[in-house]
Design a protein around this motif. Structure first.
Motif, PDB file in Angstrom:
ATOM      1  N   ARG A   7      36.544  46.452 -14.358  1.00 16.43           N
ATOM      2  CA  ARG A   7      35.829  45.572 -13.442  1.00 16.43           C
ATOM      3  C   ARG A   7      36.263  45.828 -12.006  1.00 16.43           C
ATOM      4  N   ARG A   8      35.362  45.560 -11.094  1.00  9.46           N
ATOM      5  CA  ARG A   8      35.661  45.717  -9.669  1.00  9.46           C
ATOM      6  C   ARG A   8      36.312  44.453  -9.141  1.00  9.46           C
ATOM      7  N   SER A   9      37.202  44.636  -8.176  1.00 14.21           N
ATOM      8  CA  SER A   9      37.804  43.477  -7.527  1.00 14.21           C
ATOM      9  C   SER A   9      36.796  42.902  -6.536  1.00 14.21           C
ATOM     10  N   LYS A  10      37.088  41.735  -6.035  1.00 16.44           N
ATOM     11  CA  LYS A  10      36.210  41.096  -5.051  1.00 16.44           C
ATOM     12  C   LYS A  10      36.093  41.947  -3.793  1.00 16.44           C
ATOM     13  N   ALA A  11      37.192  42.557  -3.372  1.00 16.64           N
ATOM     14  CA  ALA A  11      37.161  43.415  -2.180  1.00 16.64           C
ATOM     15  C   ALA A  11      36.259  44.627  -2.411  1.00 16.64           C
ATOM     16  N   GLN A  12      36.301  45.208  -3.595  1.00 14.06           N
ATOM     17  CA  GLN A  12      35.445  46.350  -3.896  1.00 14.06           C
ATOM     18  C   GLN A  12      33.975  45.928  -3.947  1.00 14.06           C
ATOM     19  N   GLN A  13      33.707  44.754  -4.481  1.00  8.38           N
ATOM     20  CA  GLN A  13      32.331  44.248  -4.506  1.00  8.38           C
ATOM     21  C   GLN A  13      31.823  44.011  -3.089  1.00  8.38           C
ATOM     22  N   ASP A  14      32.671  43.432  -2.252  1.00 16.35           N
ATOM     23  CA  ASP A  14      32.288  43.181  -0.861  1.00 16.35           C
ATOM     24  C   ASP A  14      32.058  44.496  -0.113  1.00 16.35           C
ATOM     25  N   ALA A  15      32.901  45.476  -0.348  1.00 16.44           N
ATOM     26  CA  ALA A  15      32.734  46.778   0.307  1.00 16.44           C
ATOM     27  C   ALA A  15      31.421  47.429  -0.120  1.00 16.44           C
ATOM     28  N   ALA A  16      31.080  47.325  -1.385  1.00 19.67           N
ATOM     29  CA  ALA A  16      29.813  47.888  -1.863  1.00 19.67           C
ATOM     30  C   ALA A  16      28.627  47.160  -1.251  1.00 19.67           C
ATOM     31  N   THR A  17      28.725  45.840  -1.117  1.00 17.26           N
ATOM     32  CA  THR A  17      27.642  45.066  -0.512  1.00 17.26           C
ATOM     33  C   THR A  17      27.439  45.450   0.945  1.00 17.26           C
ATOM     34  N   VAL A  18      28.520  45.597   1.679  1.00 16.77           N
ATOM     35  CA  VAL A  18      28.431  46.005   3.089  1.00 16.77           C
ATOM     36  C   VAL A  18      27.844  47.413   3.191  1.00 16.77           C
ATOM     37  N   GLU A  19      28.262  48.300   2.321  1.00 13.87           N
ATOM     38  CA  GLU A  19      27.761  49.677   2.369  1.00 13.87           C
ATOM     39  C   GLU A  19      26.273  49.740   2.040  1.00 13.87           C
ATOM     40  N   ILE A  20      25.812  48.936   1.104  1.00 12.05           N
ATOM     41  CA  ILE A  20      24.385  48.886   0.783  1.00 12.05           C
ATOM     42  C   ILE A  20      23.597  48.364   1.978  1.00 12.05           C
ATOM     43  N   GLY A  21      24.105  47.324   2.616  1.00  9.99           N
ATOM     44  CA  GLY A  21      23.436  46.801   3.809  1.00  9.99           C
ATOM     45  C   GLY A  21      23.375  47.831   4.916  1.00  9.99           C
ATOM     46  N   TYR A  22      24.468  48.537   5.125  1.00  4.49           N
ATOM     47  CA  TYR A  22      24.498  49.592   6.142  1.00  4.49           C
ATOM     48  C   TYR A  22      23.498  50.686   5.811  1.00  4.49           C
ATOM     49  N   ALA A  23      23.440  51.069   4.542  1.00  2.00           N
ATOM     50  CA  ALA A  23      22.515  52.129   4.131  1.00  2.00           C
ATOM     51  C   ALA A  23      21.074  51.716   4.403  1.00  2.00           C
ATOM     52  N   LEU A  24      20.727  50.478   4.090  1.00  2.00           N
ATOM     53  CA  LEU A  24      19.353  50.013   4.288  1.00  2.00           C
ATOM     54  C   LEU A  24      18.996  49.900   5.767  1.00  2.00           C
ATOM     55  N   VAL A  25      19.894  49.344   6.558  1.00  2.16           N
ATOM     56  CA  VAL A  25      19.610  49.160   7.990  1.00  2.16           C
ATOM     57  C   VAL A  25      19.539  50.507   8.704  1.00  2.16           C
ATOM     58  N   SER A  26      20.491  51.392   8.425  1.00  5.63           N
ATOM     59  CA  SER A  26      20.465  52.692   9.101  1.00  5.63           C
ATOM     60  C   SER A  26      19.269  53.527   8.652  1.00  5.63           C
ATOM     61  N   ALA A  27      18.865  53.387   7.389  1.00  2.00           N
ATOM     62  CA  ALA A  27      17.696  54.117   6.912  1.00  2.00           C
ATOM     63  C   ALA A  27      16.420  53.584   7.555  1.00  2.00           C
ATOM     64  N   ALA A  28      16.317  52.279   7.701  1.00  2.00           N
ATOM     65  CA  ALA A  28      15.143  51.706   8.360  1.00  2.00           C
ATOM     66  C   ALA A  28      15.066  52.159   9.814  1.00  2.00           C
ATOM     67  N   PHE A  29      16.207  52.193  10.489  1.00  2.00           N
ATOM     68  CA  PHE A  29      16.232  52.645  11.877  1.00  2.00           C
ATOM     69  C   PHE A  29      15.828  54.116  11.981  1.00  2.00           C
ATOM     70  N   ALA A  30      16.381  54.953  11.122  1.00  2.00           N
ATOM     71  CA  ALA A  30      16.060  56.382  11.151  1.00  2.00           C
ATOM     72  C   ALA A  30      14.578  56.617  10.862  1.00  2.00           C
ATOM     73  N   ALA A  31      14.033  55.890   9.892  1.00  2.00           N
ATOM     74  CA  ALA A  31      12.617  56.046   9.560  1.00  2.00           C
ATOM     75  C   ALA A  31      11.729  55.574  10.710  1.00  2.00           C
ATOM     76  N   ALA A  32      12.103  54.488  11.360  1.00  2.00           N
ATOM     77  CA  ALA A  32      11.309  53.979  12.486  1.00  2.00           C
ATOM     78  C   ALA A  32      11.343  54.943  13.665  1.00  2.00           C
ATOM     79  N   VAL A  33      12.505  55.498  13.950  1.00  2.00           N
ATOM     80  CA  VAL A  33      12.614  56.462  15.056  1.00  2.00           C
ATOM     81  C   VAL A  33      11.787  57.707  14.753  1.00  2.00           C
TER      82      VAL A  33
END
Length: 94
Positions: A7-33
């Motif tokens: 099982r993942r620790s809470k810190a690992q879950q939080d890191a994955a959540t932040v990374e998913i958010g970063y991936a989505l936001v940066s991808a949306a920005f790149a696609a818009a540009v």
């Protein structure tokens, strides 16, 4: 995640959540540009109808591809990153 599927620790879950958010936001920005760079001239200038439609369609076709490629590349890079064994500890050689 632990080496053998534990099982993942809470810190690992939080890191994955932040990374998913970063991936989505940066991808949306790149696609818009990219869409703006390709289809922008068709929207700003009075171009021939065929060229204008071609640029718009090209922008609409390439932007989703860039979005997906960016999300996948960020998440794969995150998955391959070596995480410290304990929170707050790093390799002494780093």
């Amino acid at each position: 995640m632990h080496a053998y599927g534990g099982r993942r620790s809470k810190a690992q879950q939080d890191a994955a959540t932040v990374e998913i958010g970063y991936a989505l936001v940066s991808a949306a920005f790149a696609a818009a540009v990219l869409f703006g760079a390709v289809a922008g001239p068709a929207l700003l200038f009075d171009l021939p109808r065929l060229l204008s439609k071609a640029l718009l369609w090209l922008g609409m076709a390439v932007a989703p591809v860039v979005f997906v490629v960016r999300v996948v590349s960020v998440l794969i890079r995150f998955q391959r990153a070596v995480q410290p064994s304990q929170p707050g500890l790093t390799n002494p050689d780093s």
